[in-house]
Design a protein around this motif. Structure first.
Motif, PDB file in Angstrom:
ATOM      1  N   LYS A   1       3.430  -1.480   4.230  1.00  0.00           N
ATOM      2  CA  LYS A   1       3.096  -0.064   4.048  1.00  0.00           C
ATOM      3  C   LYS A   1       4.340   0.667   3.558  1.00  0.00           C
ATOM      4  O   LYS A   1       5.424   0.483   4.110  1.00  0.00           O
ATOM      5  CB  LYS A   1       2.635   0.531   5.384  1.00  0.00           C
TER       6      LYS A   1
ATOM      7  N   ILE B   1      -1.869   0.487  -5.036  1.00  0.00           N
ATOM      8  CA  ILE B   1      -1.721  -0.923  -4.660  1.00  0.00           C
ATOM      9  C   ILE B   1      -0.762  -1.585  -5.639  1.00  0.00           C
ATOM     10  O   ILE B   1      -0.965  -1.522  -6.856  1.00  0.00           O
ATOM     11  CB  ILE B   1      -3.077  -1.645  -4.657  1.00  0.00           C
TER      12      ILE B   1
ATOM     13  N   GLN C   1      -3.741   3.447   5.693  1.00  0.00           N
ATOM     14  CA  GLN C   1      -2.738   2.419   5.398  1.00  0.00           C
ATOM     15  C   GLN C   1      -2.482   1.552   6.631  1.00  0.00           C
ATOM     16  O   GLN C   1      -2.475   0.320   6.561  1.00  0.00           O
ATOM     17  CB  GLN C   1      -1.462   3.150   4.959  1.00  0.00           C
TER      18      GLN C   1
ATOM     19  N   LEU D   1       0.883  -1.160   0.000  1.00  0.00           N
ATOM     20  CA  LEU D   1       0.000   0.000   0.000  1.00  0.00           C
ATOM     21  C   LEU D   1       0.922   1.211   0.000  1.00  0.00           C
ATOM     22  O   LEU D   1       1.614   1.477   0.981  1.00  0.00           O
ATOM     23  CB  LEU D   1      -0.896  -0.003   1.241  1.00  0.00           C
TER      24      LEU D   1
END
Length: 225
Positions: free
Chosen positions: A133, A186, A117, A98
């Motif tokens: 993340k 993504i 996130q 992400l």
């Protein structure tokens, strides 16, 4: 005495009916067994076609925008960590990502994206280890201490890297009329950007997208790099 050979004739006898039936049964049985073997061998292929053409069309209901074809990490790209050390872009591969892009000052949109996130990853339960993340800082501004503390919360800290805007532009792209900072991106475990999250995202709908991706990749994706 002379034998009369003209009286000799040749007669062809057909097998009795029960023998013919037995041969027919053996032939039918052999064909049935062959058919079953073919069906067993074809089952994975049939399953994949069902998954692709029947189940997979649900992706049309995805909340995030699908990027087709996916865009790979630019070959040979190098980022830097906050200490200025080079980090090969390829080190990001191996996990679902992400990605948030924002300057070091991190405005309100950036803060909300970083919060989504973190919360999203924590909500995935046992699948959380399959998602990382990433915060790409696209300027020279130093991030605030409280922001860095926030991205380090949770079961795993975010990866924070500086990336030149030109490098980011070769990989990620905003929707028409939007800024690069307006979206969450993504990226799949191969390093390919494959979805763009809408502006002002709905966390619940975004979570459903992530869950679909994780289910679809269960057979080949594993936690860790």
């Amino acid at each position: 005495m002379t034998e009369d050979l003209s009286a000799l004739t040749l007669t062809v006898h057909t097998p009795p009916a029960p023998e013919v039936d037995a041969v027919s049964r053996r032939t039918a049985s052999g064909r049935l067994r062959m058919l079953l073997v073919l069906l067993v061998c074809a089952a994975p292929v049939v399953a994949s076609y069902i998954a692709y053409f029947v189940i997979r069309p649900e992706r049309r209901n995805n909340y995030s925008e699908l990027i087709a074809p996916p865009r790979p990490l630019p070959a040979g790209s190098t980022f830097t960590d906050l200490q200025g050390h080079p980090v090969a872009a390829g080190t990001l591969k191996g996990q679902w990502l992400l990605v948030v892009v924002a300057g070091g000052a991190c405005d309100a949109i950036c803060e909300r994206h970083l919060w989504i996130q973190r919360q999203l990853r924590e909500s995935l339960g046992r699948d959380s280890d399959r998602v990382d993340k990433v915060w790409l800082i696209d300027d020279a501004a130093a991030p605030r201490r409280e922001t860095l503390d926030a991205v380090r919360e949770g079961s795993a800290p975010a990866t924070v890297l500086r990336a030149p805007p030109a490098t980011i532009a070769r990989w990620l792209e905003p929707a028409p009329g939007a800024r690069i900072e307006d979206h969450i991106y993504i990226v799949d475990p191969r390093g390919e950007w494959m979805m763009r999250v809408p502006r002002d995202p709905d966390p619940a709908r975004l979570k459903r997208d992530i869950e679909k991706l994780l289910r679809a990749s269960t057979g080949w994706d594993r936690p860790g790099r």
